[in-house]
Design an enzyme around this catalytic site. Structure first.
Site, short mmCIF file in Angstrom:
data_model
loop_
_atom_site.label_atom_id
_atom_site.label_comp_id
_atom_site.label_asym_id
_atom_site.label_seq_id
_atom_site.Cartn_x
_atom_site.Cartn_y
_atom_site.Cartn_z
N GLY A 27 1.60 9.31 -3.51
CA GLY A 27 2.72 8.37 -3.45
C GLY A 27 3.59 8.55 -4.69
N GLY A 28 4.43 7.56 -4.97
CA GLY A 28 5.36 7.68 -6.09
C GLY A 28 4.66 7.94 -7.41
N GLY A 30 1.50 9.10 -8.00
CA GLY A 30 0.79 10.37 -7.99
C GLY A 30 1.74 11.54 -8.12
CG PHE A 131 15.49 -7.40 -5.90
CD1 PHE A 131 16.43 -6.83 -5.06
CD2 PHE A 131 14.14 -7.17 -5.63
CE1 PHE A 131 16.04 -6.03 -3.99
CE2 PHE A 131 13.73 -6.37 -4.57
CZ PHE A 131 14.68 -5.80 -3.75
CG ASP A 234 -9.34 4.66 0.21
OD1 ASP A 234 -9.63 3.57 0.76
OD2 ASP A 234 -8.92 5.64 0.84
CD GLN A 253 5.07 -10.04 -4.92
OE1 GLN A 253 5.42 -8.89 -4.67
NE2 GLN A 253 5.49 -10.70 -5.98
CG HIS A 255 7.95 -9.85 0.42
ND1 HIS A 255 9.01 -10.46 1.05
CD2 HIS A 255 8.47 -8.94 -0.43
CE1 HIS A 255 10.14 -9.93 0.59
NE2 HIS A 255 9.84 -9.01 -0.31
CG LEU A 265 9.28 -6.33 3.20
CD1 LEU A 265 8.55 -7.54 2.65
CD2 LEU A 265 9.47 -5.30 2.11
CB THR A 267 14.25 -5.47 1.28
OG1 THR A 267 14.44 -5.59 -0.13
CG2 THR A 267 15.62 -5.37 1.94
CD GLU A 268 12.92 -10.61 -4.20
OE1 GLU A 268 11.79 -11.07 -3.94
OE2 GLU A 268 13.24 -10.22 -5.33
NE ARG A 299 9.41 -9.88 -3.93
CZ ARG A 299 9.31 -8.56 -3.87
NH1 ARG A 299 8.12 -8.00 -3.96
NH2 ARG A 299 10.37 -7.82 -3.72
CG HIS A 366 4.82 -7.24 -0.45
ND1 HIS A 366 5.26 -6.35 0.50
CD2 HIS A 366 5.59 -7.03 -1.55
CE1 HIS A 366 6.25 -5.63 -0.01
NE2 HIS A 366 6.46 -6.00 -1.24
CD GLU A 400 0.35 -2.16 -4.16
OE1 GLU A 400 1.32 -1.49 -3.73
OE2 GLU A 400 -0.15 -3.12 -3.56
NE ARG A 411 5.38 -5.66 -6.65
CZ ARG A 411 6.40 -5.24 -5.86
NH1 ARG A 411 7.48 -4.71 -6.40
NH2 ARG A 411 6.33 -5.35 -4.56
CB SER A 416 6.07 -1.95 -7.27
OG SER A 416 5.15 -0.94 -6.96
CG LEU A 417 9.92 1.41 -5.76
CD1 LEU A 417 11.27 1.64 -5.07
CD2 LEU A 417 8.88 2.37 -5.17
C1 LIG Z 1 7.17 -2.68 3.01
C2 LIG Z 1 7.16 -2.57 1.52
C3 LIG Z 1 8.34 -2.51 0.81
C4 LIG Z 1 8.34 -2.40 -0.57
N1 LIG Z 1 9.53 -2.36 -1.23
C5 LIG Z 1 9.53 -2.23 -2.57
C6 LIG Z 1 10.75 -2.16 -3.28
O1 LIG Z 1 11.84 -2.21 -2.71
N2 LIG Z 1 10.70 -2.01 -4.63
C7 LIG Z 1 9.52 -1.92 -5.31
O2 LIG Z 1 9.55 -1.77 -6.52
N3 LIG Z 1 8.35 -1.98 -4.64
C8 LIG Z 1 8.33 -2.13 -3.29
N4 LIG Z 1 7.12 -2.19 -2.64
C9 LIG Z 1 5.88 -1.93 -3.36
C10 LIG Z 1 5.72 -0.43 -3.60
O3 LIG Z 1 6.30 0.28 -2.54
C11 LIG Z 1 4.28 0.02 -3.72
O4 LIG Z 1 3.63 -0.80 -4.61
C12 LIG Z 1 4.21 1.45 -4.21
O5 LIG Z 1 4.95 2.28 -3.37
C13 LIG Z 1 2.82 1.98 -4.35
O6 LIG Z 1 2.90 3.33 -4.77
P1 LIG Z 1 1.63 4.13 -5.25
O7 LIG Z 1 2.09 5.44 -5.77
O8 LIG Z 1 0.80 3.31 -6.13
O9 LIG Z 1 0.78 4.34 -3.93
P2 LIG Z 1 1.15 4.79 -2.44
O10 LIG Z 1 2.55 5.18 -2.26
O11 LIG Z 1 0.59 3.76 -1.56
O12 LIG Z 1 0.32 6.11 -2.30
C14 LIG Z 1 -1.08 6.12 -2.31
C15 LIG Z 1 -1.50 7.54 -2.20
O13 LIG Z 1 -2.89 7.65 -2.38
C16 LIG Z 1 -3.45 8.45 -1.38
N5 LIG Z 1 -4.82 8.02 -1.18
C17 LIG Z 1 -5.27 6.75 -1.06
N6 LIG Z 1 -6.60 6.75 -0.88
C18 LIG Z 1 -7.00 8.05 -0.90
C19 LIG Z 1 -8.25 8.70 -0.76
N7 LIG Z 1 -9.38 8.03 -0.55
N8 LIG Z 1 -8.27 10.04 -0.81
C20 LIG Z 1 -7.14 10.75 -0.99
N9 LIG Z 1 -5.94 10.18 -1.13
C21 LIG Z 1 -5.87 8.86 -1.08
C22 LIG Z 1 -2.56 8.26 -0.19
O14 LIG Z 1 -2.65 9.34 0.69
C23 LIG Z 1 -1.20 8.17 -0.84
O15 LIG Z 1 -0.70 9.46 -1.05
C24 LIG Z 1 7.12 -2.34 -1.25
C25 LIG Z 1 5.93 -2.41 -0.55
C26 LIG Z 1 5.94 -2.56 0.82
C27 LIG Z 1 4.64 -2.75 1.53
#
Ligand SMILES: Cc1cc2nc3c(=O)[nH]c(=O)nc-3n(C[C@H](O)[C@H](O)[C@H](O)COP(=O)(O)OP(=O)(O)OC[C@H]3O[C@@H](n4cnc5c(N)ncnc54)[C@H](O)[C@@H]3O)c2cc1C
Ligand code: SF4
Ligand code: SF4
Ligand code: FES
Lengths: 600, 245
Positions: A27-28, A30, A131, A234, A253, A255, A265, A267-268, A299, A366, A400, A411, A416-417
């Protein structure tokens, strides 16, 4: 070593792949860490259970909050810091918040330079929208517009841009690989993870001197959530099973605007663009609860206000169980330009066009403010028996899944981003530096590795019992009923009891499908075990925190209690006990913000 | 979904493509009856989850369940689409739902295809911004009008529905880049911040990369995000032809 129902995985025959660093999560956070390491020329791998652009970051809508001073040339990262500290209800760590808010602008501009297609202002700058919980001049200057947006698809734009940058940098991906458990050596240093390639079902020991957990959220512990189906906590499960601490797990949280019935969702940013909430009488009720910020209060505040409207019988719909988000007054043009994704989602999941009709919404699980505690460099911290912090060698966490604690008890939207990219990067930087200086991690023994294979061997060799999907549903039901927006001692006690029973049932979890190739039933069974760890930690921490703060609100302790609970909660799986940890009030540049009553 | 009383349910006949390379059996269609709510329109992905509750060995990809991650592209009653945002009311015909993997790519298992070729084509177009614009630590300026040119291009979720509906991609998946990759090629060509247009066009100049598109338009009719790869391809063709004269 293939998993096909015949025989156990064993260290003596488990193949090993060795890297300098591995990042679990695409994700973002990683991808930001991965980019940093790939650019430094280290031998790294990004492990992800889904193809990276399928990660949940892709769903983020509204934007990334950061004082880049585009909407307001006088904007100041210190104001952003003030808002974030206040938003956290004062249990966000001020050293981390300061670091994030100050480092943020450079990182956001860098993302833009990488190609992120931000929306633009008339002057050609990055577009920023209002926001919740944002202010100018330390709360004295009115509403700020600080959230940088690519329409309402910011997460998609950000994740794809980062994936693209990683392609350019030649990052090595282990895509569709599932990480099972951490491998610790006799000195409790982390030496890598057990993981398997989902397509072939081949298991490996991925060995590394630095392991980053960037596994994202765990919203699927609740029945109704905005989170993707893969958000099963995980990394948090792995940390708990490895005997490490987790922090502030009670802080979930909700939402305010999940689509009623679907959980998806909106968005806010909808409220940032001028939308507002109404009850069954058409009243804009947030004016009563938060006379200044109104619909753009924090929120936690908005979610509670909505629940009160519903509880007091002013909810909308035949069952009076939701509120309406009104957007039609903004006009189809603005909706099309600024909120195209929301329009699409409302049509698909609520069967209404927001240009004509308000969207039925309800507070929905959320985001996990809690997680694996780290310092600003992403290094994982655990707590020793005397209550002092200890850095876990070889292990990092970001995003996250982590709790560097910039969000504390609540939050702010768009933070978060920012957290992902700032701390994904800082973890990468620290790993790079440590490598230059030389990392001393000793070898794990065969017993160490076999210890980490226990969990998966148990699932693989299960002979009878319940299917994971049945147990999962029951768990989600309990969490939804007992650990929602409002919490009561009695409900929580019953909830904990039920989770206890579910844990017993999970011991008899049965994986009927023992096939090796792309066995999604195996993945789901392992995910359930992680959900269970997160849910139990949440439940026990919630019942131990005897006050109301941020997102944690209980009827028997309705007030914030700074004397006893201006603290992080720390939880371990073995003891199932909760201890306290000091909140950081020592920012490096500004003076610390001291707690005050939080009104909006 | 909530548990629902029996009288509020009806039966749907689902037929799912099954294949497991380890079993050594040829691919076959598995038929099963699932109970779905009578008056609620659920999505194809929900129906598939219900089928998986009956037979947990059924395999498919899914993540966001809201049409933004691109995991669950599949062939639904003959048409490519995303399971999670295709309501049964749209998909089901004659009370039957037939689910197959995306056509033209190797099947790994059941509804899961090997996307390697698809991703390799994407990587070929250099899917990242190439720029030398001075920024002095800030953003590269871009006008609202220039930014508008990226709308309809950057939103691609890489689901593969388009390329796997394209006959030209089926015949030459290694040489013809396919609609998804070409849409992204055009996304970077269109970006006012990118300076590599000529270099990008050079790469697309051969007989296959772009010119295998015969305007069959399947890509446009299946794209779940409402994007128009054909239009992007035509724009690239125009630029290439203009350059040639
Ligand atoms: C609908 C929605 C809208 C949102 N909008 C916003 C916003 O506008 N602004 C903001 O700041 N935040 C927003 N958030 C929150 C934010 O998007 C998340 O908190 C953030 O994207 C999490 O990113 P991350 O890199 O931590 O994990 P994620 O993007 O969730 O990535 C997790 C990664 O871990 C990998 N992974 C997980 N478990 C395993 C495993 N066991 N083995 C191998 N790989 C694994 C997955 O494959 C994935 O690649 C929103 C959240 C939601 C639900
Ligand atoms: S228009 Fe071109 S790219 Fe699209 S389906 Fe037809 S041949 Fe393929
Ligand atoms: S263009 Fe449309 S159909 Fe093709 S991959 Fe992108 S989103 Fe999917
Ligand atoms: S599950 Fe993400 S697009 Fe369907």
């Amino acid at each position: 070593m293939a998993m096909n129902g015949k025989g156990y995985l064993d260290a003596s025959s488990l193949p090993v792949k060795e890297f300098d660093g591995i990042i679990v999560g695409g994700g973002g956070s990683g991808l930001m860490a991965g980019l940093q390491l790939a650019q430094s020329g280290m031998n790294t791998a990004v492990v992800s259970k889904v193809f990276p652009t399928r990660s949940h970051t892709v769903s983020a809508q509204g934007g990334i909050t950061c004082a880049i001073a585009s909407a307001d040339p006088n904007d100041d990262w210190r104001w952003h810091m003030y808002d974030t500290v206040k938003g956290s209800d004062f249990i966000g760590d001020q050293d981390s918040i300061e670091y994030m808010c100050q480092e943020g602008p450079a990182t956001v501009f860098e993302l833009e330079n990488m190609g992120l297609p931000f929306s633009r202002t008339e002057e050609g700058k990055i577009y920023q929208r209002a926001f919740g919980g944002q202010s100018k001049d330390y709360g004295k200057g009115g509403q700020a517009e600080r959230t940088c947006a690519a329409a309402d698809r910011t997460g998609h734009a950000l994740l794809h841009t980062l994936y693209q940058a990683n392609i350019k940098a030649g990052t090595n991906f282990l895509s569709e690989w599932f990480a099972v458990d951490l491998v610790l050596n006799d000195s409790n240093q982390v030496t890598g993870v057990i993981a398997f390639e989902i397509e072939s079902g081949e298991a490996y020991f991925l060995k590394a001197k630095a392991t980053v957990l960037a596994t994202g959220g765990a919203g699927r512990i609740y029945k109704s959530t905005t989170n993707a189906l893969i958000n099963t906590g995980d990394g948090t499960g792995m940390a708990l099973r490895a005997g490490l601490a987790v922090q502030d797990m009670e802080m979930w949280q909700f939402h305010p605007t999940g689509i009623h019935g679907a959980g998806t969702l909106v968005t806010e940013g909808c409220r940032g663009e001028g939308g507002y909430l109404i009850n069954k009488d058409g009243e804009r009720f947030m004016e009563r609860y938060a006379p200044n910020a109104k619909d753009l209060a924090s929120r936690d505040v908005v979610a509670r206000s909505m629940m009160l409207e519903i509880i007091e019988g002013r909810g909308c719909g035949p069952d009076k169980d939701h509120c309406y988000l009104k957007l039609d007054h903004l006009g189809a043009d603005l909706l099309h330009k600024r909120l195209p994704g929301i329009t699409e989602l409302s049509k698909t999941f609520a069967h209404i066009d927001p240009a004509d009709h308000p969207i039925p919404v309800v507070p929905t699980c959320h985001y996990a403010m809690g997680g694996i505690p780290t310092n600003v460099h992403g290094q994982v911290i655990t707590q020793q028996s005397d209550g002092s912090d200890k850095i876990v060698d070889g292990l990092y966490a970001a995003g996250e899944a982590a709790c560097v604690s910039v969000h504390g008890g609540n939050r702010l939207g768009g933070n978060s981003l920012l957290d992902l990219v700032v701390f994904g990067r800082s973890a990468g930087l620290h790993i790079e530096d440590s490598f230059k200086q030389g990392i001393g991690i000793s070898e794990p023994t065969r017993e160490n590795i076999n210890e980490s294979l226990k969990n998966i061997n148990r699932v693989n060799s299960s002979k009878e019992g319940e299917n994971s999907s049945v147990i999962k549903k029951d768990l989600q039901e309990v969490m939804q009923l007992s650990f929602g927006v409002f919490r009561s001692a009695k409900n929580m006690e019953e909830g904990i009891q039920e989770i206890n029973d579910i844990r017993e049932r999970s011991e008899g979890l049965y994986l009927a499908d023992k096939s090796s190739k792309f066995n999604t039933a195996r993945v789901e069974a392992l995910e359930l075990l992680n959900l269970l760890e997160v849910a139990e930690a949440t439940a026990i921490c919630a019942s131990e925190r005897k006050e109301s703060r941020g997102a944690h609100s209980r009827d028997d302790y309705p007030e914030r209690d700074d004397e006893n609970w201006l603290k992080h909660s720390i939880y371990f799986k073995e003891t199932k006990e909760v201890s306290k940890r000091d909140v950081n009030f020592r920012p490096k540049i500004v003076q610390a913000f001291q707690p005050f009553a939080r009104t909006y | 979904m909530n548990s629902i009383a029996a009288e509020q349910l009806k039966t749907l006949k689902v037929s799912i493509y099954r294949y497991d390379p380890d079993i050594g059996k040829k691919p076959y269609m598995q038929s099963m009856d699932i109970d779905i709510p009578k008056d609620k329109d659920i999505m194809v992905l929900d129906a598939l989850q219900l089928a998986k509750e009956i037979d947990p060995t059924i395999s498919f990809r899914r993540s966001c369940r809201e049409g933004v991650c691109g995991s669950d592209g599949m062939n639904i009653n003959g048409k490519n689409g995303l399971g999670c945002i295709t309501p049964l009311s749209e998909a089901v015909r004659g009370n039957k739902l037939e689910l197959r993997p995306l056509p033209g790519l190797p099947v790994v298992k059941d509804l899961i295809v090997d996307m390697t070729q698809f991703v390799d084509q994407y990587k070929k177009i250099q899917p990242y911004l190439i720029t030398d614009k001075k920024t002095d630590g800030k953003e590269i300026p871009q006008t609202v009008e220039d930014r508008d040119k990226l709308d309809g291009l950057y939103e691609c979720i890489m689901c593969g529905c388009c390329s796997t509906a394209c006959p030209s991609f089926w015949w030459n998946p290694d040489k013809f880049l396919g609609p998804a990759a070409l849409l992204q090629a055009y996304r970077f060509i269109s970006d006012s911040r990118d300076v590599a247009t000529e270099e990008r066009l050079d790469q697309l100049e051969d007989a296959f990369s772009v010119f295998r598109c015969h305007g069959i338009m399947n890509c446009v009719s299946v794209c779940p995000k409402g994007l128009n790869p054909n239009k992007a391809i035509n724009e690239i063709k125009k630029m290439l032809i203009k350059r040639a004269i």
